[in-house]
Design a protein around this motif. Structure first.
Motif, short mmCIF file in Angstrom:
data_model
loop_
_atom_site.label_atom_id
_atom_site.label_comp_id
_atom_site.label_asym_id
_atom_site.label_seq_id
_atom_site.Cartn_x
_atom_site.Cartn_y
_atom_site.Cartn_z
N ALA A 159 46.77 13.98 27.71
CA ALA A 159 46.99 12.60 28.15
C ALA A 159 48.11 12.53 29.17
O ALA A 159 48.04 11.75 30.13
CB ALA A 159 47.29 11.71 26.95
N ALA A 160 49.15 13.32 28.99
CA ALA A 160 50.25 13.34 29.96
C ALA A 160 49.77 13.87 31.30
O ALA A 160 50.17 13.37 32.36
CB ALA A 160 51.40 14.20 29.42
N ALA A 161 48.91 14.89 31.26
CA ALA A 161 48.35 15.42 32.51
C ALA A 161 47.53 14.36 33.22
O ALA A 161 47.62 14.19 34.44
CB ALA A 161 47.50 16.65 32.21
N LEU A 181 55.38 2.60 34.85
CA LEU A 181 56.60 3.25 34.37
C LEU A 181 56.59 3.41 32.86
O LEU A 181 57.04 4.43 32.32
CB LEU A 181 57.83 2.45 34.81
CG LEU A 181 58.19 2.52 36.29
CD1 LEU A 181 59.37 1.60 36.60
CD2 LEU A 181 58.53 3.96 36.70
N ARG A 182 56.09 2.41 32.16
CA ARG A 182 56.01 2.51 30.69
C ARG A 182 55.08 3.64 30.27
O ARG A 182 55.37 4.37 29.31
CB ARG A 182 55.54 1.18 30.09
CG ARG A 182 56.61 0.10 30.04
CD ARG A 182 56.19 -1.06 29.14
NE ARG A 182 54.98 -1.73 29.63
CZ ARG A 182 54.96 -2.75 30.47
NH1 ARG A 182 56.11 -3.23 30.95
NH2 ARG A 182 53.82 -3.29 30.84
N GLU A 183 53.98 3.80 30.99
CA GLU A 183 53.06 4.88 30.67
C GLU A 183 53.70 6.24 30.96
O GLU A 183 53.58 7.17 30.15
CB GLU A 183 51.77 4.73 31.48
CG GLU A 183 50.88 3.59 31.02
CD GLU A 183 50.38 3.83 29.61
OE1 GLU A 183 49.60 4.77 29.39
OE2 GLU A 183 50.79 3.06 28.70
N LEU A 184 54.37 6.36 32.08
CA LEU A 184 55.04 7.62 32.41
C LEU A 184 56.16 7.93 31.41
O LEU A 184 56.35 9.09 31.02
CB LEU A 184 55.59 7.56 33.83
CG LEU A 184 54.56 7.54 34.96
CD1 LEU A 184 55.22 7.27 36.30
CD2 LEU A 184 53.77 8.84 35.00
N GLU A 185 56.86 6.90 30.98
CA GLU A 185 57.93 7.09 30.01
C GLU A 185 57.36 7.50 28.65
O GLU A 185 57.95 8.31 27.93
CB GLU A 185 58.75 5.81 29.88
CG GLU A 185 59.98 5.96 29.01
CD GLU A 185 60.83 4.69 28.96
OE1 GLU A 185 61.99 4.77 28.51
OE2 GLU A 185 60.34 3.62 29.37
N ARG A 186 56.21 6.95 28.30
CA ARG A 186 55.57 7.27 27.02
C ARG A 186 55.26 8.75 26.90
O ARG A 186 55.32 9.32 25.81
CB ARG A 186 54.30 6.44 26.87
CG ARG A 186 53.57 6.62 25.56
CD ARG A 186 52.63 5.46 25.31
NE ARG A 186 51.48 5.46 26.20
CZ ARG A 186 50.28 5.97 25.87
NH1 ARG A 186 50.10 6.50 24.67
NH2 ARG A 186 49.27 5.92 26.71
N PHE A 187 54.95 9.38 28.03
CA PHE A 187 54.61 10.80 28.01
C PHE A 187 55.79 11.69 28.42
O PHE A 187 55.61 12.89 28.64
CB PHE A 187 53.42 11.06 28.93
CG PHE A 187 52.15 10.41 28.46
CD1 PHE A 187 51.56 10.81 27.27
CD2 PHE A 187 51.57 9.40 29.19
CE1 PHE A 187 50.39 10.20 26.83
CE2 PHE A 187 50.41 8.79 28.76
CZ PHE A 187 49.81 9.19 27.57
N GLY A 188 56.97 11.11 28.53
CA GLY A 188 58.16 11.90 28.82
C GLY A 188 58.26 12.37 30.25
O GLY A 188 58.99 13.32 30.55
#
Length: 210
Positions: free
Chosen positions: A11-13, A52-59
């Protein structure tokens, strides 16, 4: 901020490969607020905040600081790394396996070996970071020009013999406290443009006979 981070989660990818989020990660090498980022990307601030929230969720991004602006608190974000590498682990079901067709003269086998290198080193980095330990690695990177296909073949033979000699000298199968290391030696054509020679034009390249 890390120089390079390895993305192992599927998911992060997927999140990092979104074109807009990838552009945000590039911008956030320098800490910025959603408002500043929205101006640069010409997007509504609400949409930037969502990404940004999505990117933050995956570190992939993190909070750098918070600034008070009147009755509001502005969050300043930054990327967790200057660049990212996606590990084959993120595509576990279809990741390449060098064991399927071990052919040292195959470019695709070389690619599978390189993919395994990314996967293994990524996992080691993750484990070492969690344990707060250093990771013992070593790498060489260089470039050379062969005068002919025969020279290239001779180089490969000498390199193989040299590496085999080093392995025979230092490998200790029975060492009670020894640790296994994997080594990879690769040679492939350079993708850089040919060097310009201002003294005289180079002759047209001739087909190689292997």
């Amino acid at each position: 901020m890390l120089d390079v981070a390895v993305i192992e989660d599927t998911a992060a990818a997927e999140a990092s490969l979104n074109p807009m989020r990838a552009r945000m990660l590039a911008e956030l090498v320098d800490p910025q607020s959603a408002t500043t980022l929205a101006g640069k990307l010409q997007l509504p601030r609400q949409k930037v905040n969502y990404h940004l929230r999505e990117l933050e969720r995956f570190g992939l991004v993190e909070l750098a600081e918070e600034r008070r602006k009147g009755n509001m608190t502005e969050r300043v974000m930054r990327a967790t790394a200057a660049s990212y590498v996606i590990s084959p682990t993120a595509l576990a079901a279809v990741q390449p396996d060098p064991a399927r067709s071990p052919d040292r003269l195959s470019a695709r086998w070389l690619l599978a070996v390189a993919a395994r290198l990314v996967r293994d080193v990524g996992e080691l980095i993750t484990g070492a970071t969690r344990a707060n330990k250093t990771l013992a690695t070593f790498a060489l990177d260089g470039e050379l020009r062969f005068a002919s296909a025969a020279d290239r073949a001779a180089f490969a033979e000498e390199l193989t013999a040299g590496v085999a000699g080093l392995v025979a000298k230092y490998h200790s199968e029975a060492a009670p406290r020894g640790r296994d290391f994997r080594f990879i030696v690769a040679v492939h054509p350079s993708t850089k443009p040919a060097r310009q020679n201002t003294s005289a034009p180079e002759p047209a390249p001739q087909p190689e006979e292997d």
